[in-house]
Scaffold this motif. Structure first.
Motif, PDB file in Angstrom:
ATOM      1  N   ARG A 220      -6.884   8.788  -5.259  1.00 46.13           N
ATOM      2  CA  ARG A 220      -8.078   8.177  -5.816  1.00 46.13           C
ATOM      3  C   ARG A 220      -8.727   9.156  -6.776  1.00 46.13           C
ATOM      4  O   ARG A 220      -8.575  10.370  -6.650  1.00 46.13           O
ATOM      5  CB  ARG A 220      -9.051   7.738  -4.731  1.00 46.13           C
TER       6      ARG A 220
ATOM      7  N   TRP B 143      -8.591   3.659  -6.595  1.00 48.34           N
ATOM      8  CA  TRP B 143      -7.290   3.999  -6.019  1.00 48.34           C
ATOM      9  C   TRP B 143      -6.156   3.658  -6.978  1.00 48.34           C
ATOM     10  O   TRP B 143      -6.227   2.685  -7.727  1.00 48.34           O
ATOM     11  CB  TRP B 143      -7.082   3.256  -4.698  1.00 48.34           C
TER      12      TRP B 143
ATOM     13  N   ASN C 210      -6.196  -1.812  -5.104  1.00 47.67           N
ATOM     14  CA  ASN C 210      -7.384  -1.899  -4.261  1.00 47.67           C
ATOM     15  C   ASN C 210      -7.151  -1.039  -3.031  1.00 47.67           C
ATOM     16  O   ASN C 210      -5.999  -0.857  -2.602  1.00 47.67           O
ATOM     17  CB  ASN C 210      -7.641  -3.344  -3.824  1.00 47.67           C
ATOM     18  N   GLU C 211      -8.213  -0.554  -2.443  1.00 40.95           N
ATOM     19  CA  GLU C 211      -8.064   0.252  -1.237  1.00 40.95           C
ATOM     20  C   GLU C 211      -7.282  -0.498  -0.163  1.00 40.95           C
ATOM     21  O   GLU C 211      -6.492   0.088   0.571  1.00 40.95           O
ATOM     22  CB  GLU C 211      -9.434   0.685  -0.715  1.00 40.95           C
ATOM     23  N   ALA C 212      -7.435  -1.824  -0.086  1.00 45.40           N
ATOM     24  CA  ALA C 212      -6.724  -2.636   0.902  1.00 45.40           C
ATOM     25  C   ALA C 212      -5.215  -2.666   0.669  1.00 45.40           C
ATOM     26  O   ALA C 212      -4.455  -2.985   1.581  1.00 45.40           O
ATOM     27  CB  ALA C 212      -7.275  -4.057   0.897  1.00 45.40           C
ATOM     28  N   GLU C 213      -4.763  -2.316  -0.542  1.00 45.37           N
ATOM     29  CA  GLU C 213      -3.335  -2.312  -0.867  1.00 45.37           C
ATOM     30  C   GLU C 213      -2.653  -0.992  -0.540  1.00 45.37           C
ATOM     31  O   GLU C 213      -1.427  -0.881  -0.679  1.00 45.37           O
ATOM     32  CB  GLU C 213      -3.139  -2.606  -2.354  1.00 45.37           C
ATOM     33  N   ARG C 214      -3.391  -0.014  -0.106  1.00 46.80           N
ATOM     34  CA  ARG C 214      -2.804   1.283   0.225  1.00 46.80           C
ATOM     35  C   ARG C 214      -1.776   1.141   1.341  1.00 46.80           C
ATOM     36  O   ARG C 214      -1.908   0.312   2.223  1.00 46.80           O
ATOM     37  CB  ARG C 214      -3.897   2.261   0.662  1.00 46.80           C
ATOM     38  N   LYS C 215      -0.762   2.029   1.289  1.00 48.25           N
ATOM     39  CA  LYS C 215       0.287   2.022   2.315  1.00 48.25           C
ATOM     40  C   LYS C 215       0.494   3.397   2.939  1.00 48.25           C
ATOM     41  O   LYS C 215       1.225   3.528   3.901  1.00 48.25           O
ATOM     42  CB  LYS C 215       1.612   1.537   1.707  1.00 48.25           C
TER      43      LYS C 215
END
Length: 159
Positions: free
Chosen positions: A98, A104, A134-139
């Motif tokens: 980020r 991100w 998006n932060e929700a797409e982080r792995k």
């Protein structure tokens, strides 16, 4: 090219197993985000191409990595062997980070590596693309530092 005297096993020519080991060692070092530690895997006059930067030698590599990890916060990287032959290894990678504003990114790329007889990297050519996520797409969620052994790799994550 000139190298330091310290050998960095595994040494070329690489087998599939030793190439995978070399790739994981590089991944772990980069995930340390310690520029001085990372630089020790390269010859003293190693040449890089990294996007629009062309560092040469350990001093420039340390300066480049210091700037990189100041800008790319919460950096986490996964590397995967693509191919190997003799003293060369091709790698694909992805890393998440980020920026200072909290945006991100996932950066994808390929690297071509060439090693000297002591197992030090003398050439590194990297091609990298950044994707805003998006932060929700982080792995990549492990604590800062080396990726845990049980964390999926790129292929397992579909990347």
């Amino acid at each position: 090219m000139t190298t330091s005297h310290a050998a960095r096993p595994p040494l070329p020519p690489f087998t599939r197993e030793t190439a995978i080991q070399k790739v994981r060692m590089a991944e772990d070092a980069w995930n340390s985000r310690d520029p001085a530690r990372v630089s020790l895997a390269y010859t003293t006059d190693s040449r890089w191409r990294n996007r629009t930067d062309f560092p040469q030698g350990r001093e420039q590599i340390v300066a480049f990595l210091t700037r990189k990890w100041q800008r790319e916060q919460e950096y986490r990287l996964i590397k995967e062997l693509w191919a190997h032959e003799g003293n060369r290894i091709a790698v694909r990678f992805a890393y998440e980070w980020r920026d200072a504003e909290g945006n991100w990114y996932r950066s994808y790329g390929n690297e071509n590596w060439e090693f000297d007889e002591n197992g030090l990297m003398q050439l590194r050519f990297a091609s990298i693309n950044d994707l805003a996520i998006n932060e929700a797409e982080r792995k990549f969620f492990w604590p800062q530092g080396p990726r845990p052994a049980n964390h999926p790799g790129l292929s397992e994550l579909g990347l």
